[in-house]
Design an enzyme around this catalytic site. Structure first.
Site, PDB file in Angstrom:
ATOM      1  N   SER A  32       8.836   5.818 -11.837  1.00 29.18           N
ATOM      2  CA  SER A  32       8.956   5.887 -13.287  1.00 29.18           C
ATOM      3  C   SER A  32      10.406   6.080 -13.712  1.00 29.18           C
ATOM      4  O   SER A  32      11.233   6.628 -12.977  1.00 29.18           O
ATOM      5  CB  SER A  32       8.103   7.032 -13.832  1.00 29.18           C
ATOM      6  OG  SER A  32       8.686   8.284 -13.515  1.00 29.18           O
ATOM      7  N   ASN A  33      10.725   5.636 -14.929  1.00 31.91           N
ATOM      8  CA  ASN A  33      12.102   5.737 -15.411  1.00 31.91           C
ATOM      9  C   ASN A  33      12.550   7.185 -15.562  1.00 31.91           C
ATOM     10  O   ASN A  33      13.750   7.475 -15.466  1.00 31.91           O
ATOM     11  CB  ASN A  33      12.254   4.983 -16.736  1.00 31.91           C
ATOM     12  CG  ASN A  33      12.371   3.486 -16.525  1.00 31.91           C
ATOM     13  OD1 ASN A  33      12.088   2.982 -15.438  1.00 31.91           O
ATOM     14  ND2 ASN A  33      12.788   2.770 -17.550  1.00 31.91           N
ATOM     15  N   GLU A  34      11.619   8.100 -15.806  1.00 37.63           N
ATOM     16  CA  GLU A  34      11.991   9.508 -15.848  1.00 37.63           C
ATOM     17  C   GLU A  34      12.520   9.968 -14.484  1.00 37.63           C
ATOM     18  O   GLU A  34      13.539  10.665 -14.398  1.00 37.63           O
ATOM     19  CB  GLU A  34      10.776  10.354 -16.255  1.00 37.63           C
ATOM     20  CG  GLU A  34      10.347  10.171 -17.710  1.00 37.63           C
ATOM     21  CD  GLU A  34       9.546   8.905 -17.944  1.00 37.63           C
ATOM     22  OE1 GLU A  34       9.268   8.581 -19.112  1.00 37.63           O
ATOM     23  OE2 GLU A  34       9.173   8.227 -16.953  1.00 37.63           O
ATOM     24  N   SER A  73       1.448   3.489  -3.487  1.00 30.08           N
ATOM     25  CA  SER A  73       0.932   4.462  -4.455  1.00 30.08           C
ATOM     26  C   SER A  73      -0.494   4.885  -4.134  1.00 30.08           C
ATOM     27  O   SER A  73      -1.298   4.100  -3.625  1.00 30.08           O
ATOM     28  CB  SER A  73       0.972   3.868  -5.864  1.00 30.08           C
ATOM     29  OG  SER A  73       2.301   3.667  -6.296  1.00 30.08           O
ATOM     30  N   GLY A 129       0.826  -1.198   0.000  1.00 25.27           N
ATOM     31  CA  GLY A 129       0.000   0.000   0.000  1.00 25.27           C
ATOM     32  C   GLY A 129       0.864   1.253   0.000  1.00 25.27           C
ATOM     33  O   GLY A 129       1.029   1.897   1.049  1.00 25.27           O
ATOM     34  N   GLU A 131      12.812  -3.120  -4.679  1.00 31.50           N
ATOM     35  CA  GLU A 131      11.867  -3.315  -5.767  1.00 31.50           C
ATOM     36  C   GLU A 131      12.480  -2.909  -7.101  1.00 31.50           C
ATOM     37  O   GLU A 131      12.294  -3.568  -8.124  1.00 31.50           O
ATOM     38  CB  GLU A 131      10.592  -2.514  -5.514  1.00 31.50           C
ATOM     39  CG  GLU A 131       9.530  -2.713  -6.590  1.00 31.50           C
ATOM     40  CD  GLU A 131       8.250  -1.940  -6.318  1.00 31.50           C
ATOM     41  OE1 GLU A 131       7.269  -2.146  -7.053  1.00 31.50           O
ATOM     42  OE2 GLU A 131       8.234  -1.124  -5.376  1.00 31.50           O
TER      43      GLU A 131
END
Length: 395
Positions: free
Chosen positions: A380-382, A129, A127, A244
């Site tokens: 995110s990859n950004e 995001s 839990g 992760e």
């Protein structure tokens, strides 16, 4: 360097292969290799098979039930399991929350939660995001207000993988709204069957149910279920997210995808096409580089050398993008079959004559569609590229 030149490593790999040959049910492997989401029954059954051998938690310390393997042994074990078609165990339990519990939890928390995770008796969901707090996790708004020996939790989490299977949830909550965002967050363990919890399915682009929304409405959670002190949740969450992100490199999964790509390309006559063969070779070279980086990260874990580079972010970016690149080649290799929707059927549920066309087609496009999210979840990859730049450039 050739690790296989070490007779002990070669013997270990042979031992794992023998175990998989003897203990991994053929139907379970067949279901896994299709590429659909694993059944809970398969994950739990496989966890119990591994636990009987003492192998269900390959990366845990020995004192908590781990087998005492080296980083290389753990890597080889995961690789052999993936290639053989072994289903995953509960990642949220074994790889995410358990390291937080055995590193920072109380003795009572360790006794309560680690043994049932180890033998497959409890399933966990994450839990973290929220609808307006994904990569910017510090902006989370789920509240936990102190009421004597309990917290009253209100809020919403989203993208909770396998949350509909979960017995327990580990949740980041805001316990001090006046503190700076990262300092007001705490880490709670919450019984998923508690009154006030509602779990609703999210059907993803692959037309499958593995994701969920979780709503908390005046959920009472014992203070004893908090890991560490109030305000320490951000530190625990960062450790968990780094695990992760490193897991997102998924070298074993990438190897299994590459093996499937070669098999389908061979069956479709594409392996002899010099252009397509070159594209496969490019993926294979990228995978070899990724594996070496992963081995480096594993060997440096916990040492001073680990601070020299942002391993979690680097592995997340490279591994996730390689999964997408390989998946796109898999769909392309299917030709016109790549646009066919193959519903997931389990064993006797499949209608007569299913699947239409080649038996290797089902699951490829579904997995490709789902893996569009791999460059988003875990951060995110950004965002990861920003973290990498900040580490090396001091920006």
């Amino acid at each position: 360097m050739n690790f296989e030149s070490d007779p002990a490593i070669a013997a270990f790999r042979a031992e794992v292969r023998d175990f998989l040959s003897e203990q991994l049910p053929a139907e379970m492997a067949r279901r896994t290799l299709r590429g659909y989401h694993a059944l809970k029954s398969d994950m739990v059954a496989w966890t119990r098979i591994l636990h009987a051998r003492g192998w269900s938690a390959p990366h845990w310390p020995v004192e908590h039930g781990g087998p005492g393997w080296s980083p290389l042994q753990r890597h080889l074990f995961e690789e052999e399991c993936a290639l053989a078609g072994a289903p995953p165990t509960c990642t949220s339990a074994f790889s995410l929350v358990a390291p937080v519990i055995y590193s920072f939890g109380s003795e009572a928390q360790k006794r309560q939660h680690l043994p049932p995770i180890l033998c497959g008796d409890t399933f966990w969901g994450q839990g973290f995001s929220e609808p307006n707090a994904g990569s910017d996790l510090a902006s989370l708004r789920t509240r936990a207000e102190r009421d004597g020996d309990h917290y009253i939790v209100n809020g919403q989490k989203t993208w909770t993988t396998e949350g509909h299977y979960a017995d327990w949830l580990f949740v980041l909550v805001r316990t001090d709204p006046q503190a700076k965002p990262q300092r007001g967050i705490s880490f709670l363990l919450i019984d998923a069957r508690s009154p006030g919890i509602t779990i609703r399915p999210i059907i993803s682009i692959d037309d499958a149910h593995s994701l969920n929304e979780v709503f908390f409405d005046d959920v009472r959670v014992p203070v004893a279920n908090r890991i560490g002190d109030e305000g320490q949740g951000w530190s625990f969450g960062k450790l968990l997210l780094d695990n992760e992100r490193a897991f997102s490199a998924e070298v074993p999964r990438n190897k299994r995808m590459l093996a499937r790509l070669k098999a389908i390309a061979g069956a479709q006559g594409l392996i002899d096409d010099p252009v397509f063969a070159q594209r496969i070779a490019e993926v294979e070279v990228e995978l070899a580089a990724l594996e070496w980086l992963t081995l480096r990260a594993l060997s440096e874990h916990g040492s001073a050398a680990a601070t020299a580079w942002p391993a979690g972010s680097v592995l997340h970016v490279l591994g996730s993008e390689l999964q997408q690149k390989t998946g796109a080649l898999l769909v392309e290799a299917l030709g016109e079959r790549g646009v066919v929707a193959y519903p997931e059927h389990h064993d006797a549920e499949a209608p007569p004559g299913y699947p239409p066309g080649p038996g290797f087609a089902p699951g490829v496009t579904a997995d490709f569609l789902y893996r569009r999210a791999v460059t988003i979840y875990g951060g995110s990859n950004e965002i990861q590229r920003n973290l990498i730049a900040r580490h090396w450039l001091g920006a």
